[in-house]
Design an enzyme around this catalytic site. Structure first.
Site, PDB file in Angstrom:
ATOM      1  N   GLU A  40      57.725  29.669   3.107  1.00  0.00           N
ATOM      2  CA  GLU A  40      57.379  28.442   3.819  1.00  0.00           C
ATOM      3  C   GLU A  40      58.377  28.150   4.767  1.00  0.00           C
ATOM      4  O   GLU A  40      59.535  27.929   4.428  1.00  0.00           O
ATOM      5  CB  GLU A  40      56.956  27.509   3.112  1.00  0.00           C
ATOM      6  CG  GLU A  40      56.178  26.214   3.849  1.00  0.00           C
ATOM      7  CD  GLU A  40      55.342  25.392   2.701  1.00  0.00           C
ATOM      8  OE1 GLU A  40      55.078  24.297   3.131  1.00  0.00           O
ATOM      9  OE2 GLU A  40      55.487  25.784   1.574  1.00  0.00           O
ATOM     10  N   HIS A  73      52.613  24.537   6.850  1.00  0.00           N
ATOM     11  CA  HIS A  73      51.536  24.366   5.707  1.00  0.00           C
ATOM     12  C   HIS A  73      51.258  22.718   5.663  1.00  0.00           C
ATOM     13  O   HIS A  73      50.217  22.546   5.254  1.00  0.00           O
ATOM     14  CB  HIS A  73      51.884  24.982   4.269  1.00  0.00           C
ATOM     15  CG  HIS A  73      50.967  24.487   3.318  1.00  0.00           C
ATOM     16  ND1 HIS A  73      49.641  24.940   3.410  1.00  0.00           N
ATOM     17  CD2 HIS A  73      50.962  23.815   1.814  1.00  0.00           C
ATOM     18  CE1 HIS A  73      48.980  24.826   2.407  1.00  0.00           C
ATOM     19  NE2 HIS A  73      49.727  24.092   1.471  1.00  0.00           N
ATOM     20  N   ILE A  74      52.246  22.114   5.778  1.00  0.00           N
ATOM     21  CA  ILE A  74      52.094  20.462   5.667  1.00  0.00           C
ATOM     22  C   ILE A  74      51.135  20.051   6.822  1.00  0.00           C
ATOM     23  O   ILE A  74      50.285  19.235   6.599  1.00  0.00           O
ATOM     24  CB  ILE A  74      53.366  19.915   5.922  1.00  0.00           C
ATOM     25  CG1 ILE A  74      53.115  18.099   5.808  1.00  0.00           C
ATOM     26  CG2 ILE A  74      53.977  19.927   7.200  1.00  0.00           C
ATOM     27  CD1 ILE A  74      52.979  17.813   4.222  1.00  0.00           C
TER      28      ILE A  74
END
Length: 835
Positions: free
Chosen positions: A784, A801-802
């Site tokens: 990530e 991803h957030i």
């Protein structure tokens, strides 16, 4: 009106009172705790006050302060001040010292009536004080006043809150008050037999109506002692004992009276009118009262107004249709002596039904602000020869011509991009049976993030569950209206006039946001290893000992967990058996999101460690993001962006595909996949999916949803867009590898919203560069924050991803995490416990 009406021909308030004395001299003008003062006695007492003031040098145009507790003596002093030709400036002794000092200095008050010791305690020892106890009214024979006020002379100066934080004095003339009485009193059936409540502080202009209404109609003003005003049971008993027929109330105070009335079995009262002012009416409370009272219910009248238009501006008699209707704040039509325009920001009239700022004109519009010419010029404007006051209040005109009040246009709060009326939050919470009352405020964290805080007075036995309150709020209001914090209080602060004290609420909210640190032993040690919403992190830090170290290496993590009791994790760090063994004090692993694929549940259970997650919250937002990723890849957004930045425009290279009519292949059909399937079908896409339980019954169920269940090999071979929405397990690790990519169509797009290395990224890079598939859109990469070579490709869209979650989703996950953590640390099981 008849010739016997005291208002006919009256040129000032003192003239009006003199006419009432001639007509009703022996009748009771005031009543307090069984004591009655006649009109003649009040006249004599006020004459004596006028003489005392004249001896002190007070004359026409002067301002005299009144620093007295509410009692039967205050009306005599007010009348005496008016008879001297001066105007009164009410100074409530309960006000803060700094505010009183400012008001006296700003109004340039040289003389006030009150207790000298109290005046000194308030910082007013530089002002001459006449003590009403040592100079008792009534000892001097009646005399003619030395000065007769002119209609345009000031009658009083009442200070209201200012937008700059400093109060401003509004100058109200005799003519303003006479116009109010002449226009408003005929709308009611009022007369000498009526007994009016004199409930409010004289610093609140509601008291002007409460005093002069009965004095103008020959009625009696019943002074409500401060102690009774604060004790609802005593207040209800007083209303019955005194036979009050006209009750004037702000809705927030009436709410308590209505509850007491119902709890007391709806006792017989003489009430004929309940007149609301000062705040939004609470229709549900009115309906509950009328239901309890039955055919004995009084007439309820909602009056909107501001000090600058002399107490009231509009009137609405509330009907059963109003109480059951969709309009929650009906304020009716302008009073006969006033007119109201609804204007937009460009001062143009708004169409009926649309919100506009209320501008008021007429004989009730006051003289302006004392010693504030610039502010007066800004708020009081003249158009076409007519003087208008801009209220700062919003309303809309309804089909019947009446107005609905919508709130302030300059004191609304903005939270997460939404304009929020705090009253809406409060009303929603009051609907919870566990809540007696509530008040909301907005505070700010150190980083400037807005935090919605609610003070809650619990009902019944005082039980207070933040988790239950938050669940109730989530079920009744939009996400952005759900408070970040709930603070328990025994009572809400009120102003001397009985209104909710918003400034005190704000101070309590801010103080509650920074409580004294608990002893170190009482603070739970929390380790946060993945990003969570800043408001949740700030709340954790207020109540726990928090250390944040994002995605530490495995060896570092083993050292960090040695003395922690809680680990907060998302998907970026694996909490395996080694980590759990290295944390002998560990009690909870809290997953800030759905899934637990990165947590060894067997090891946690063996060690007695509770594990919970927050499933489902972000599913709609992630599905919407996946749709956006599909569109971005299909339309070559990344390539177009790079061309524009390079000054190149190769339109042929940007020819994308339309998704309508294409096939979406869903690998995984949980909450996210199901929502994405719904969105895709809305765009005209065919949807196929692989599922874990591929049974005949499941296939029938899916067909009913417009989804066809197929094996993975068929899905890869036929789908135009392959979307991965599966948890990371040993079985799904590198589910999409060289072989899978070669099975896909060369024109296909791969979208990955799964966690971790579900995709073999080396194989994906090769497939993209060699043209085996057309493009990819990735919400997640194996490492990530480090997409590596994939980020260099023109046919790849990547988002952190957030970003998969909306801001609302992130914040909601943070709130649920905090509530769940609180419950688990208290030894209670939560619905999202894993195992």
């Amino acid at each position: 009106m008849t010739s016997a009406d005291p208002l006919v021909g009256a040129r000032s308030l003192t003239d009006l009172f003199a006419r009432s004395v001639r007509l009703r001299g022996d009748a009771a003008a005031l009543s307090e705790s069984g004591r009655k003062i006649t009109y003649a006695e009040l006249d004599e007492a006020s004459d004596a006050v006028a003489v005392l003031l004249a001896d002190a040098g007070v004359g026409r145009g002067d301002l005299v302060g009144v620093l007295l507790e509410r009692s039967h003596r205050v009306p005599g002093w007010i009348l005496g001040i008016l008879k001297s030709g001066a105007a009164y400036v009410p100074l409530d002794p309960t006000y803060p010292r700094e505010r009183l000092h400012y008001m006296v200095a700003d109004a340039q008050v040289k003389i006030l009536v009150g207790d000298p010791e109290q005046a000194a305690a308030c910082g007013l020892d530089g002002v001459d004080v006449i003590d009403p106890r040592s100079s008792a009214p009534g000892v001097t024979p009646p005399v003619e006043p030395a000065a007769t006020p002119d209609p345009q002379d000031p009658a009083y100066v009442i200070y209201t809150s200012g937008s700059t934080g400093q109060p401003k004095g509004c100058v109200v003339t005799h003519a303003n008050v006479l116009a109010l009485l002449e226009a408003t009193l005929p709308l009611f059936d009022l007369g000498p037999r009526d007994r009016w409540s004199l409930f409010h502080s004289f610093s609140f202009d509601f008291s002007v109506w409460e005093l002069w209404g009965p004095l103008a109609t020959g009625g009696t003003a019943v002074v409500i002692p401060a102690a009774a005003a604060r004790a609802t049971e005593d207040f209800l008993r007083l209303l019955a004992d005194e036979g009050v027929t006209v009750l004037n109330q702000v809705p927030s105070v009436f709410r308590f009276l209505a509850r007491e009335y119902a709890d007391s079995g709806a006792p017989d009262l003489a009430l004929r009118y309940v007149i609301f002012g000062g705040e939004n009416v609470d229709l549900d409370v009115v309906k509950a009262y009328t239901d309890a009272a039955g055919d004995r219910a009084p007439e309820f009248v909602n009056m909107y107004g501001v000090t600058e238009t002399t107490v009231f501006t509009t009137v609405r008699t509330l009907t059963p249709a109003d109480l059951a209707g969709a309009v929650r704040s009906p304020i009716g039509v302008p009073l006969p002596h006033l007119s109201v325009r609804l204007l937009d920001g460009e001062l143009a009239p708004v169409p009926d039904g649309e919100a506009g700022e209320m501008w008021v004109a007429g004989t009730g519009v006051t003289a302006g602000y004392l010693h504030r010419p610039e502010l007066t010029a800004d708020r009081f404007r003249t158009f076409d020869g007519t003087r208008w006051y801009r209220t700062g209040d919003l309303a809309r005109r309804l089909p019947d011509g009446a107005l609905e009040y919508l709130g302030r246009n300059d004191q609304q709060v903005k939270i997460r991009g939404h304009r929020v009326e705090l009253a809406e939050v409060e009303e929603a919470l009051r609907a919870d049976a566990a809540v007696h009352d509530a008040a909301a405020a907005v505070t700010y964290d150190a980083d400037g993030t807005a935090v919605l805080v609610t003070l809650v007075v619990p009902a019944g036995d005082g039980a207070f569950s933040v988790a239950a309150l938050r669940r109730h709020a989530r079920a009744t209001v939009p996400a952005y209206l759900v408070p970040n914090r709930f603070l328990r209080v025994d009572t809400l602060p009120l102003t001397p006039s009985g209104k909710l004290d918003r400034r005190a609420v704000q101070e309590l909210a801010q103080a509650g946001g920074a409580p004294p640190p608990a002893p170190a032993a009482a603070r739970t040690r929390v380790l946060v290893v993945d990003p969570i919403h800043e408001s949740a992190l700030a709340e954790l830090r207020r109540t726990h000992d928090v250390h944040v170290e994002l995605r530490p290496p495995a060896d570092r993590l083993l050292r960090l967990v040695e003395d922690v009791e809680v680990i907060v994790v998302r998907s970026g760090v694996r909490i395996d058996a080694d980590v759990i063994r290295a944390a002998p004090r560990l009690k909870v692993v809290a997953r800030a999101g759905s899934g637990v694929d990165n947590i060894d549940l067997d090891a946690a259970e063996a060690a007695g460690v509770a594990v919970f997650n927050v499933p489902g919250v972000s599913a709609p937002a992630v599905a919407e993001l996946a749709l956006g990723l599909m569109l971005s890849a299909a339309r070559h957004i990344v390539l177009a962006d790079r061309q524009v930045r390079a000054g190149v425009w190769n339109k042929a290279a940007l020819a994308g595909i339309e998704l309508g009519g294409k096939t979406l292949g869903l690998v995984g059909l949980g909450q996210i996949g199901s929502r994405l399937a719904e969105l895709a079908r809305g765009m005209g896409m065919r949807v196929v999916a692989t599922v874990d339980r591929d049974t005949p019954e499941r296939r029938v169920q899916l067909r009913g949803q417009g989804i066809e269940a197929v094996p993975l090999e068929e899905l890869l071979a036929t789908a135009d867009v392959v979307c991965l929405a599966v948890p990371l397990t040993d079985r799904t690790h590198h589910l999409i590898d060289d072989r899978s990519l070669r099975a896909m169509r060369r024109s296909a797009l791969l979208v990955n919203i799964s966690r971790g290395p579900v995709v073999d990224e080396e194989a994906l890079y090769r497939a993209l560069t060699e043209g085996e598939i057309a493009g990819a859109a990735l919400d997640v990469v194996a490492e990530e924050g480090n997409p590596g070579r994939l980020a260099e490709l023109d046919n790849v869209v990547i988002t952190p991803h957030i970003g998969a979650m909306s801001a609302d989703s992130q914040e909601r996950i943070g709130r649920i995490l905090l509530d769940s953590l609180h419950e688990v640390l208290a030894g209670r099981k939560v619905a999202t416990s894993c195992r």
